[in-house]
Scaffold this active site. Structure first.
Site, PDB file in Angstrom:
ATOM      1  N   LYS A  65       0.835  -1.211   0.000  1.00 34.60           N
ATOM      2  CA  LYS A  65       0.000   0.000   0.000  1.00 34.60           C
ATOM      3  C   LYS A  65       0.867   1.258   0.000  1.00 34.60           C
ATOM      4  CE  LYS A  65      -1.653   1.663   4.172  1.00 34.60           C
ATOM      5  NZ  LYS A  65      -1.234   3.045   4.403  1.00 34.60           N
ATOM      6  N   ASN A  66       1.877   1.286   0.870  1.00 36.10           N
ATOM      7  CA  ASN A  66       2.661   2.511   1.027  1.00 36.10           C
ATOM      8  C   ASN A  66       3.627   2.764  -0.128  1.00 36.10           C
ATOM      9  OD1 ASN A  66       1.271   2.977   3.335  1.00 36.10           O
ATOM     10  ND2 ASN A  66       2.955   2.510   4.742  1.00 36.10           N
TER      11      ASN A  66
ATOM     12  N   ARG B 240      -5.077  10.643   4.129  1.00 35.47           N
ATOM     13  CA  ARG B 240      -3.997  11.607   4.281  1.00 35.47           C
ATOM     14  C   ARG B 240      -2.977  11.534   3.149  1.00 35.47           C
ATOM     15  NH1 ARG B 240      -1.875  14.108   7.979  1.00 35.47           N
ATOM     16  NH2 ARG B 240       0.069  13.434   7.045  1.00 35.47           N
TER      17      ARG B 240
ATOM     18  N   CYS C  56      -4.947  12.298  12.400  1.00 40.55           N
ATOM     19  CA  CYS C  56      -5.778  11.095  12.432  1.00 40.55           C
ATOM     20  C   CYS C  56      -5.591  10.436  13.790  1.00 40.55           C
ATOM     21  CB  CYS C  56      -5.438  10.151  11.292  1.00 40.55           C
ATOM     22  SG  CYS C  56      -3.851   9.364  11.457  1.00 40.55           S
TER      23      CYS C  56
ATOM     24  N   ARG D 198       0.184  14.695  12.803  1.00 38.09           N
ATOM     25  CA  ARG D 198       0.657  14.530  11.433  1.00 38.09           C
ATOM     26  C   ARG D 198       0.667  15.810  10.574  1.00 38.09           C
ATOM     27  NH1 ARG D 198      -1.374   8.703   9.361  1.00 38.09           N
ATOM     28  NH2 ARG D 198       0.580   8.873   8.214  1.00 38.09           N
ATOM     29  N   PRO D 199       1.470  16.794  10.985  1.00 38.25           N
ATOM     30  CA  PRO D 199       1.573  18.011  10.159  1.00 38.25           C
ATOM     31  C   PRO D 199       2.318  17.752   8.843  1.00 38.25           C
ATOM     32  CG  PRO D 199       3.173  18.059  11.949  1.00 38.25           C
ATOM     33  CD  PRO D 199       2.341  16.819  12.159  1.00 38.25           C
ATOM     34  N   VAL D 200       2.275  18.741   7.931  1.00 35.87           N
ATOM     35  CA  VAL D 200       2.987  18.572   6.644  1.00 35.87           C
ATOM     36  C   VAL D 200       4.014  19.695   6.440  1.00 35.87           C
ATOM     37  CG1 VAL D 200       1.235  17.201   5.448  1.00 35.87           C
ATOM     38  CG2 VAL D 200       1.065  19.701   5.401  1.00 35.87           C
ATOM     39  N   ASP D 201       4.488  20.274   7.552  1.00 35.92           N
ATOM     40  CA  ASP D 201       5.419  21.401   7.464  1.00 35.92           C
ATOM     41  C   ASP D 201       6.697  21.053   6.686  1.00 35.92           C
ATOM     42  OD1 ASP D 201       5.673  19.703   9.812  1.00 35.92           O
ATOM     43  OD2 ASP D 201       7.326  20.990  10.432  1.00 35.92           O
ATOM     44  N   LEU D 202       7.166  19.814   6.822  1.00 36.04           N
ATOM     45  CA  LEU D 202       8.427  19.451   6.140  1.00 36.04           C
ATOM     46  C   LEU D 202       8.221  19.369   4.625  1.00 36.04           C
ATOM     47  CD1 LEU D 202       9.632  16.693   8.640  1.00 36.04           C
ATOM     48  CD2 LEU D 202      10.454  19.042   8.463  1.00 36.04           C
TER      49      LEU D 202
ATOM     50  N   ASP E  24       4.501   0.869  11.900  1.00 37.39           N
ATOM     51  CA  ASP E  24       3.320   0.183  11.362  1.00 37.39           C
ATOM     52  C   ASP E  24       3.237  -1.278  11.815  1.00 37.39           C
ATOM     53  OD1 ASP E  24       2.748   2.550  10.152  1.00 37.39           O
ATOM     54  OD2 ASP E  24       3.209   1.908   8.112  1.00 37.39           O
TER      55      ASP E  24
ATOM     56  N   VAL F 185       7.692   7.481  16.746  1.00 32.37           N
ATOM     57  CA  VAL F 185       7.325   8.112  15.469  1.00 32.37           C
ATOM     58  C   VAL F 185       5.998   8.879  15.556  1.00 32.37           C
ATOM     59  CG1 VAL F 185       6.917   7.717  13.002  1.00 32.37           C
ATOM     60  CG2 VAL F 185       8.612   6.337  14.216  1.00 32.37           C
TER      61      VAL F 185
ATOM     62  N   ARG G  37      -8.337  -0.658   4.533  1.00 27.30           N
ATOM     63  CA  ARG G  37      -7.386   0.302   3.957  1.00 27.30           C
ATOM     64  C   ARG G  37      -6.079  -0.400   3.588  1.00 27.30           C
ATOM     65  NH1 ARG G  37      -5.247   4.514   7.427  1.00 27.30           N
ATOM     66  NH2 ARG G  37      -4.190   4.822   5.471  1.00 27.30           N
TER      67      ARG G  37
HETATM   68  C1  UD1 Z   1       1.031   6.207   3.031  1.00 29.51           C
HETATM   69  C2  UD1 Z   1       2.270   5.987   3.818  1.00 29.51           C
HETATM   70  O1  UD1 Z   1       3.327   5.713   3.276  1.00 29.51           O
HETATM   71  N1  UD1 Z   1       2.158   6.050   5.148  1.00 29.51           N
HETATM   72  C3  UD1 Z   1       3.295   5.768   5.984  1.00 29.51           C
HETATM   73  C4  UD1 Z   1       4.124   7.027   6.121  1.00 29.51           C
HETATM   74  O2  UD1 Z   1       3.274   8.055   6.620  1.00 29.51           O
HETATM   75  P1  UD1 Z   1       3.769   9.572   6.586  1.00 29.51           P
HETATM   76  O3  UD1 Z   1       4.486   9.825   5.318  1.00 29.51           O
HETATM   77  O4  UD1 Z   1       2.604  10.427   6.922  1.00 29.51           O
HETATM   78  O5  UD1 Z   1       4.773   9.560   7.794  1.00 29.51           O
HETATM   79  P2  UD1 Z   1       5.986  10.536   8.091  1.00 29.51           P
HETATM   80  O6  UD1 Z   1       7.251   9.760   7.991  1.00 29.51           O
HETATM   81  O7  UD1 Z   1       5.846  11.751   7.256  1.00 29.51           O
HETATM   82  O8  UD1 Z   1       5.699  10.934   9.601  1.00 29.51           O
HETATM   83  C5  UD1 Z   1       6.503  10.533  10.664  1.00 29.51           C
HETATM   84  C6  UD1 Z   1       6.484  11.577  11.756  1.00 29.51           C
HETATM   85  O9  UD1 Z   1       6.940  12.815  11.259  1.00 29.51           O
HETATM   86  C7  UD1 Z   1       6.013  13.844  11.547  1.00 29.51           C
HETATM   87  N2  UD1 Z   1       6.003  14.829  10.438  1.00 29.51           N
HETATM   88  C8  UD1 Z   1       5.862  14.388   9.153  1.00 29.51           C
HETATM   89  C9  UD1 Z   1       5.827  15.286   8.118  1.00 29.51           C
HETATM   90  C10 UD1 Z   1       5.932  16.663   8.382  1.00 29.51           C
HETATM   91  O10 UD1 Z   1       5.901  17.512   7.493  1.00 29.51           O
HETATM   92  N3  UD1 Z   1       6.066  17.048   9.679  1.00 29.51           N
HETATM   93  C11 UD1 Z   1       6.114  16.173  10.720  1.00 29.51           C
HETATM   94  O11 UD1 Z   1       6.239  16.566  11.882  1.00 29.51           O
HETATM   95  C12 UD1 Z   1       4.678  13.125  11.673  1.00 29.51           C
HETATM   96  O12 UD1 Z   1       3.745  13.856  12.422  1.00 29.51           O
HETATM   97  C13 UD1 Z   1       5.085  11.835  12.345  1.00 29.51           C
HETATM   98  O13 UD1 Z   1       5.177  12.011  13.721  1.00 29.51           O
HETATM   99  O14 UD1 Z   1       5.214   6.777   7.001  1.00 29.51           O
HETATM  100  C14 UD1 Z   1       4.804   6.443   8.333  1.00 29.51           C
HETATM  101  C15 UD1 Z   1       6.066   6.307   9.181  1.00 29.51           C
HETATM  102  O15 UD1 Z   1       6.804   5.218   8.803  1.00 29.51           O
HETATM  103  C16 UD1 Z   1       3.970   5.166   8.316  1.00 29.51           C
HETATM  104  O16 UD1 Z   1       3.466   4.927   9.597  1.00 29.51           O
HETATM  105  C17 UD1 Z   1       2.806   5.306   7.340  1.00 29.51           C
HETATM  106  O17 UD1 Z   1       2.188   4.037   7.159  1.00 29.51           O
HETATM  107  C1  PEP Z   2      -0.385   4.658   9.295  1.00 29.65           C
HETATM  108  C2  PEP Z   2      -0.559   3.983   8.171  1.00 29.65           C
HETATM  109  O1  PEP Z   2      -0.970   4.501   6.989  1.00 29.65           O
HETATM  110  P1  PEP Z   2      -1.340   6.021   6.630  1.00 29.65           P
HETATM  111  O2  PEP Z   2      -0.069   6.826   6.652  1.00 29.65           O
HETATM  112  O3  PEP Z   2      -1.842   5.914   5.232  1.00 29.65           O
HETATM  113  O4  PEP Z   2      -2.345   6.490   7.633  1.00 29.65           O
HETATM  114  C3  PEP Z   2      -0.264   2.518   8.090  1.00 29.65           C
HETATM  115  O5  PEP Z   2      -0.156   2.000   6.963  1.00 29.65           O
HETATM  116  O6  PEP Z   2      -0.163   1.870   9.146  1.00 29.65           O
END
Ligand code: UD1
Ligand code: PEP
Length: 435
Positions: free
Chosen positions: A22-23, A95, A119, A124-128, A307, A329, A399
């Site tokens: 999926k990822n 997301r 969630c 889970r911000p997207v600042d980066l 995960d 994480v 999912r």
């Molecule tokens: C669809 C997908 O591939 N999902 C995976 C992806 O989620 P996702 O890409 O959302 O996970 P990230 O690696 O970005 O997030 C990890 C941590 O970084 C923080 N963060 C992230 C981005 C940002 O801009 N700012 C910030 O602070 C998040 O809040 C979290 O605490 O990687 C996660 C960590 O291995 C997995 O659990 C998810 O299954």
């Molecule tokens: C947290 C997960 O996915 P997502 O980032 O899509 O919420 C996951 O696959 O366990």
């Protein structure tokens, strides 16, 4: 409403097929936006609700998308003029839709995407992601619940990620493929799914080097085209079945599982007394009569994957003694534990660490999934519980797991998935009967 009903106590044995990840497939589907000519043909695509959601986001953006479920193949075409706006109704469903932003920005110099929000597992911000786009020359604004990024032409630069975010690495990597000059991203995520995406981008004509290491270098090119790609295997689905085997004193071959992708899990399973054999056709896992306790800390890859954390806590709760799990994480990924408490689990959460007091004699109960991996963990606990466990909120399970209950049943579990009328339907029916 549907629920899974498990009657615990069966040893699992046999072999299980694992789907595409999926990822990996979600960002690869988004990468199709970059293909100005030729079809993208993706095989080994898992049949999951998240894949349907991403396909619908892409259709909304005006891509042609055809999913042949019989062959697990998605064919996409992005040659038409695309829309650069992904509205709330799509992004709120998943997301991961945020990863359309990088490719749209790269191809059109514009993207307007609804803010994804948090969630159940964290904020889970997207600042980066946004810092990366800004560094490439985009102007970012946020209003009315939307993030908008614009640039005349992105320009390659050096970017250091404060945290190796998976989504930010993917989004920035895709944005940089069409930028002018070279982009270097340091402290990037190293997950196998990042490597799979980089491989696809390179087949599309991009010049991405270093995926899988701490630094990715992208030399911008003028245009990308469609290609074909077989999606990498889902290491989390594979890991979930490895835990299921370990938990039930089972003997299961996880077909074609890639040991390299699941090293930290394998190491912890071995520490707990589980036999793990790397064979030519997969990984064979044999559960011991007694599991030993172990301490686990989740980390970005190549550390222990978050995960796999909920599933691992179930295994740890079955060990002879106290184990700990530290979740570094996501700040709120212990919600499944309260449900496990209904099944007789004994634990204590202190900050980001939980002490898990084993061995647990799980009792069957009615429990509700709070997120995807929580759903899997509750079913796993049901496999070793006394009596019947009923798991609801299966939309989360769907999912990320294809036919989870059927795969477990084929391994010998006593498990079924049934439709039951939900509360609202019961009220409506009783009203209709009275009238
Ligand atoms: C669809 C997908 O591939 N999902 C995976 C992806 O989620 P996702 O890409 O959302 O996970 P990230 O690696 O970005 O997030 C990890 C941590 O970084 C923080 N963060 C992230 C981005 C940002 O801009 N700012 C910030 O602070 C998040 O809040 C979290 O605490 O990687 C996660 C960590 O291995 C997995 O659990 C998810 O299954
Ligand atoms: C947290 C997960 O996915 P997502 O980032 O899509 O919420 C996951 O696959 O366990």
């Amino acid at each position: 409403m549907e629920k899974i009903i498990v009657h615990g106590g069966r040893r699992l044995s046999g072999s299980v097929h694992i789907e595409g990840a999926k990822n990996a497939v979600l960002p690869i589907l988004a990468a199709s936006i970059l293909a100005q000519e030729d079809d993208m043909v993706l095989t080994n695509v898992p049949i999951l609700s998240d894949v349907y959601t991403m396909n619908n986001v892409l259709r909304f953006l005006n891509l042609d998308v055809d999913f042949d479920e019989d062959t697990n193949t998605v064919r996409l075409n992005a040659a038409k003029k695309l829309s650069t706006q992904a509205p709330f109704e799509y992004v709120s469903k998943m997301r991961a839709s945020i990863v359309v932003m990088g490719p749209l920005l790269a191809r059109y110099g514009h993207a307007r995407v609804a803010m994804p929000g948090g969630c159940a597992i964290g904020s889970r911000p997207v600042d980066l992601h946004l810092k990366g786009f800004e560094a490439l020359g985009a102007t970012i604004s946020q209003h009315d619940g939307y993030i908008e990024a614009s640039a005349d032409r992105l320009v390659g630069t050096n970017i250091y990620l404060d945290f190796p975010s998976v989504g930010a690495t993917q989004n920035i990597m895709m944005a940089a493929t069409l930028a002018e000059g070279t982009t270097t991203i340091e402290n990037v995520a190293r997950e196998p799914e990042i490597v799979d995406l980089a491989n696809v981008l390179n087949k599309m004509g991009a010049k991405v080097r270093g995926a899988g290491t701490e630094t990715i270098r992208i030399e911008g090119v003028a245009e990308l085209h469609g290609t074909s790609h077989y999606v990498v295997q889902d290491r989390i689905e594979a890991g979930t079945f490895m835990v299921a085997a370990a938990l039930t004193q089972g003997d299961v071959l996880v077909e074609n599982a890639i040991a390299e992708h699941n090293k930290p899990l394998i190491s912890k399973l071995e520490e707990m007394g589980v036999t793990v054999q790397e064979l030519e056709n997969g990984i064979r896992v044999i559960g011991p009569e007694q599991l030993k306790p172990t301490n686990v800390k989740t980390l970005p890859h190549p550390g222990f994957p978050t995960d796999m954390q909920p599933q691992m806590t179930v295994l740890q709760l079955c060990a002879q003694g106290t184990s700990t799990l530290t979740e570094t994480v996501f700040e709120n990924r212990f919600m499944h534990l309260e449900e496990l408490r209904r099944m007789n689990a004994n634990f204590k959460v202190e900050g980001r660490t939980v002490a898990l007091y084993g061995p647990t004699s799980f009792n069957g109960a009615e429990v509700a999934a709070t997120d995807l991996r929580a759903a899997a963990a509750l079913v796993l606990a049901g496999l070793v519980a006394n009596g019947y466990t009923q798991v609801t909120n299966l939309k989360y399970l769907d999912r990320g797991y294809y036919e989870f209950h059927l795969k477990l049943r084929a391994l010998g579990a006593e498990i079924e998935r049934v439709k039951v009328p939900d509360q609202e339907e019961i009220v409506l029916k009783s009203k209709a009967t009275k009238e």
